[in-house]
Design an enzyme around this catalytic site. Structure first.
Site, PDB file in Angstrom:
ATOM      1  N   ARG A   1      -8.016 -14.801  -8.010  1.00  0.00           N
ATOM      2  CA  ARG A   1      -7.075 -14.709  -6.879  1.00  0.00           C
ATOM      3  C   ARG A   1      -7.671 -13.932  -5.701  1.00  0.00           C
ATOM      4  NH1 ARG A   1      -1.570 -12.677  -7.953  1.00  0.00           N
ATOM      5  NH2 ARG A   1      -1.766 -13.562 -10.016  1.00  0.00           N
ATOM      6  N   THR A   2      -8.336 -12.833  -5.979  1.00  0.00           N
ATOM      7  CA  THR A   2      -8.882 -12.047  -4.872  1.00  0.00           C
ATOM      8  C   THR A   2     -10.045 -12.782  -4.208  1.00  0.00           C
ATOM      9  OG1 THR A   2      -8.236 -10.030  -6.012  1.00  0.00           O
ATOM     10  CG2 THR A   2      -9.798  -9.788  -4.231  1.00  0.00           C
TER      11      THR A   2
ATOM     12  N   ARG B   1     -16.480  -6.908  -5.543  1.00  0.00           N
ATOM     13  CA  ARG B   1     -15.587  -6.539  -6.647  1.00  0.00           C
ATOM     14  C   ARG B   1     -16.513  -6.086  -7.767  1.00  0.00           C
ATOM     15  NH1 ARG B   1     -10.664  -7.841  -9.427  1.00  0.00           N
ATOM     16  NH2 ARG B   1      -9.765  -7.593  -7.361  1.00  0.00           N
TER      17      ARG B   1
ATOM     18  N   LYS C   1     -29.193 -11.393 -15.752  1.00  0.00           N
ATOM     19  CA  LYS C   1     -30.523 -11.159 -16.320  1.00  0.00           C
ATOM     20  C   LYS C   1     -30.939  -9.705 -16.144  1.00  0.00           C
ATOM     21  CE  LYS C   1     -31.741 -15.847 -14.992  1.00  0.00           C
ATOM     22  NZ  LYS C   1     -32.083 -16.530 -13.742  1.00  0.00           N
TER      23      LYS C   1
ATOM     24  N   HIS D   1      -8.628  -0.366  -4.127  1.00  0.00           N
ATOM     25  CA  HIS D   1      -8.522  -1.776  -3.761  1.00  0.00           C
ATOM     26  C   HIS D   1      -7.802  -1.803  -2.408  1.00  0.00           C
ATOM     27  CE1 HIS D   1      -8.335  -5.971  -3.943  1.00  0.00           C
ATOM     28  NE2 HIS D   1      -7.661  -6.176  -5.063  1.00  0.00           N
TER      29      HIS D   1
END
Lengths: 306, 424
Positions: free
Chosen positions: A55-56, A105, A83, A133
């Protein structure tokens, strides 16, 4: 305007209001047939997501595209990150590609702060660990303002797992900056030690949801993960729901005009019952729509809009 | 062949300037024949007994990319140290006579400071079974200090046994006091700053509870306890009570806990991540007065070198620890002021006594071992991480201007540092 948006505390009242006002102007756009502005044409926005958050990410992607920016989605899964590439090396790669803004994020608190030291472009914190946030707080404030007409003087209760919530931290900081009164509510185990002095001298703490509800204009329910039970933050999901969940009976304790918010994703039956989530007081769907406008405003202002 | 040195015009522990003739590893009698001696102009310099660090991570064997016995020894000598106690959390762990002898031998080969290995308390630092403490004690390394540092010996029964067992060879258990269940996932001091930064808190009580328990255990079995890196005001209170009750407990504090606070974490730069974490102003003040008063017996560096990739990353993923051998004396001077007797007591004599290093901690005077350091208290210098002799760069003091500089260090009559530079 500021260069990065790492914390809601980066915004003073004037800048925060500018973001909300800009978002309101941009919101008109989404009702038009052609939803696109040429403002960020030729600029590159990278969505750097180390956690799954559809959603974000989609919200930021839609925001950047409506401003005509080129969007690169860089997911930690299936990339060089899996990796073992370090955040710094990833940052230098994005830098070499000429990213004008990096939306990040990350599961580690403070990762956007580190990133901001390694790239020249703007960094937007799209959620870092249990820290902040800020765009969620902006869209929440935007939603409150459009529903209730103001922010100054509102009483907002933020309920649930405040300790682990980046949404709660950013909301407390932003709302107190904008003159709202905030009470955090939850079991003492899920309220950080020294939270008042840490976030705002005016912040109130309560362990009694029923006592707080009749006095609030906004109640914001936070997601509570069932796994917290295993770390003895509370004895059982049933007891949590009984003491801190928002059900229809509790909702009736709210003043007539009060709204119910949730940043999503909800755990229905835990912190909120379906009848509350789907009630007329609930702004949950609106919050999602407002997210795009607010993120457009943030990108527009950070990337040199007036 | 041992050389002869004439240290001219030096102030021994702040006393009137005098000359020290160094010959055959000792300070010669007053009026000795100084012909052919190399002259060291020590005007304005203070002579201190060589510093002794009870808490050094040299990383060898296992992480030679971060530090070796030789590079750590060089950093120590440049910091005025003549002896360091090397912590056991190497790879393999120093939990056998073989590993402690290897570290001891590497120290002898480097020849810059006396490297006294510390042995692990439990096999593999796993906290399950006692390591062969007696074998390490009777090895060439003559281990007397045992520590699982980095890990707490959290099992109360195991800790009791360890305290008791080492009495047979006058050993001491150096405890990393951290109740592990209270610090799961902990990233920094639990308080106002952790609440703001969204980093999992390391509560002061996790340290204090273990110190209280261990002091009671040590008192019960009549054993010696040493507490590593005390970091909280509450711990100082617990130690005060234990000492008043006659428990044989000693305690150390690090330079960084005397100077820095948890506010540093606001940058999210893991160079400030350390275990135990940086605490509050109140804690710093309590530690300073406890050190001055002697409730905290010594300063120990907890010199903890880490490779760049272990620090140039997200806070939560970084390893805890900071280097500190070359900056310790400057910071203690800053904290305690130019009280040379006190500094010698806290940084040389008492740590030497706790470690059983009889050749260290002795004031340079005729007949005594020529194991001392010359310090210029008037100098000021800016800390440059790239200028460190350590293989690692994780100093929290980068860019800070510190008072006082080591000019020379002598170990049994041989210079390890001259003109502020390592001799080898």
């Amino acid at each position: 305007m500021i260069k990065h948006l790492l914390s809601a505390a980066d915004l003073d009242a004037q800048h925060a209001t500018l973001v909300l006002d800009t978002a309101a102007e941009l919101a008109n756009l989404s009702s038009r047939e052609v939803k696109k502005l040429p403002t960020l044409r030729g600029r590159t926005v990278v969505n750097l997501f180390y956690e799954d958050s559809t959603r974000t990410r989609i919200s930021f992607e839609a925001a950047a595209k409506r401003l005509s920016a080129d969007v690169i989605n860089f997911s930690a899964k299936g990339s060089s990150v899996s990796k073992g590439e370090s955040l710094k090396d990833t940052a230098l790669t994005l830098q070499a590609m000429g990213a004008d803004a990096v939306v990040v994020r990350h599961p580690a608190s403070g990762a956007p702060h580190r990133l901001a030291q390694w790239v020249d472009g703007s960094v937007v914190n799209a959620g870092d660990g249990t820290h902040e946030h800020p765009t969620q707080a902006l869209l929440d404030a935007y939603t409150m303002r459009s529903r209730l007409g103001r922010l100054a003087g509102l009483h907002v209760a933020i309920v649930g797992d405040v300790l682990h919530s980046r949404v709660a931290r950013s909301n407390v900081l932003l709302l107190t900056t904008l003159g709202a009164k905030v009470t955090v509510v939850g079991p003492p185990t899920l309220i950080p030690v020294d939270v008042g002095p840490a976030l705002s001298p005016d912040l109130r703490v309560s362990y009694d949801l029923d006592a707080v509800l009749p006095d609030v204009d906004v109640v914001m329910m936070l997601r509570v993960q069932r796994e917290r039970m295993n770390d003895s933050y509370f004895p059982s999901t049933r007891e949590y729901a009984r003491r801190y969940g928002l059900d229809a009976a509790r909702m009736r304790r709210l003043p007539e005009h009060a709204i119910v918010m949730h940043p999503g994703p909800m755990v229905r039956g835990m912190e909120i019952t379906p009848e509350v989530a789907d009630s007329a007081r609930s702004t949950i769907v609106e919050q999602v729509a407002n997210g795009v406008s607010v993120r457009m405003a943030v990108l527009y202002l950070l990337l040199g809009g007036k | 062949m041992s050389s002869t040195f004439l240290v001219k015009g030096v102030s021994v522990l702040g006393a009137e300037p005098t000359d020290l003739l160094i010959r055959d590893g000792v300070v010669a009698e007053v009026g000795g024949d100084a012909r052919g001696a190399q002259v060291v102009d020590a005007a304005g310099l203070v002579a201190l007994p060589g510093l002794v660090d009870l808490h050094t991570h040299l990383r060898e064997p296992g992480r030679e990319d971060a530090e070796t016995v030789e590079s750590g020894s060089r950093a120590a000598a440049l910091g005025g140290y003549t002896a360091v106690c090397a912590m056991a959390n190497t790879s393999p762990v120093a939990d056998t006579a073989g590993v402690v002898e290897q570290v001891w031998r590497l120290g002898r080969e480097a020849g810059l400071v006396d490297v006294q290995p510390i042995g692990a308390v439990t096999v593999g630092l796993a906290g399950q079974h006692l390591a062969e403490l007696g074998a390490m004690a009777t090895s060439a390394a003559k281990v007397r200090i045992f520590s699982d540092d980095g890990h707490c010996v959290s099992d109360a029964r195991l800790m009791r046994r360890a305290l008791e067992y080492v009495k047979a060879f006058d050993g001491v258990i150096a405890q990393h006091a951290e109740e592990p269940r209270l610090t799961e996932g902990a990233q920094m001091h639990e308080g106002e700053v952790s609440a703001r930064l969204g980093l999992t808190g390391w509560p002061a009580v996790a340290e204090e509870a273990i110190i209280a328990r261990d002091a009671l255990l040590a008192g019960h079995v009549g054993a010696r306890l040493h507490v590593c890196h005390v970091s909280t005001a509450g711990s100082v209170d617990v130690i005060r009570q234990a000492k008043a009750a006659g428990v044989r407990v000693t305690a150390e504090v690090t330079p960084h806990h005397l100077l820095l606070t948890d506010e540093r974490a606001t940058s999210y730069d893991p160079v400030f991540k350390v275990n135990p974490p940086l605490r509050t102003k109140t804690d710093v003040a309590a530690l300073r007065s406890a050190l001055a008063e002697g409730l905290i017996d010594i300063v120990a560096t907890d010199h903890a070198p880490h490779a760049v990739e272990d620090k140039e990353c997200e806070w939560a993923y970084a390893r805890p620890g900071m280097i500190g051998l070359e900056t310790a004396l400057s910071i203690v001077l800053d904290v305690l002021g130019p009280d040379w007797e006190l500094i010698a007591e806290r940084m040389s004599r008492t740590p030497a006594r706790i470690a059983g290093l009889t050749e260290h901690g002795r004031t340079p005077a005729p007949g005594e071992p020529a194991t001392f350091t010359l310090f210029d208290p008037a100098a000021r210098w800016e800390v440059d991480p790239t200028g460190s002799a350590s293989r690692s760069r994780n100093t929290p003091y980068a860019g800070m201007t510190l008072p006082g500089r080591i000019v020379a260090t002598f170990l049994r009559g041989e210079p390890t540092v001259l003109d502020g530079k390592a001799v080898k």
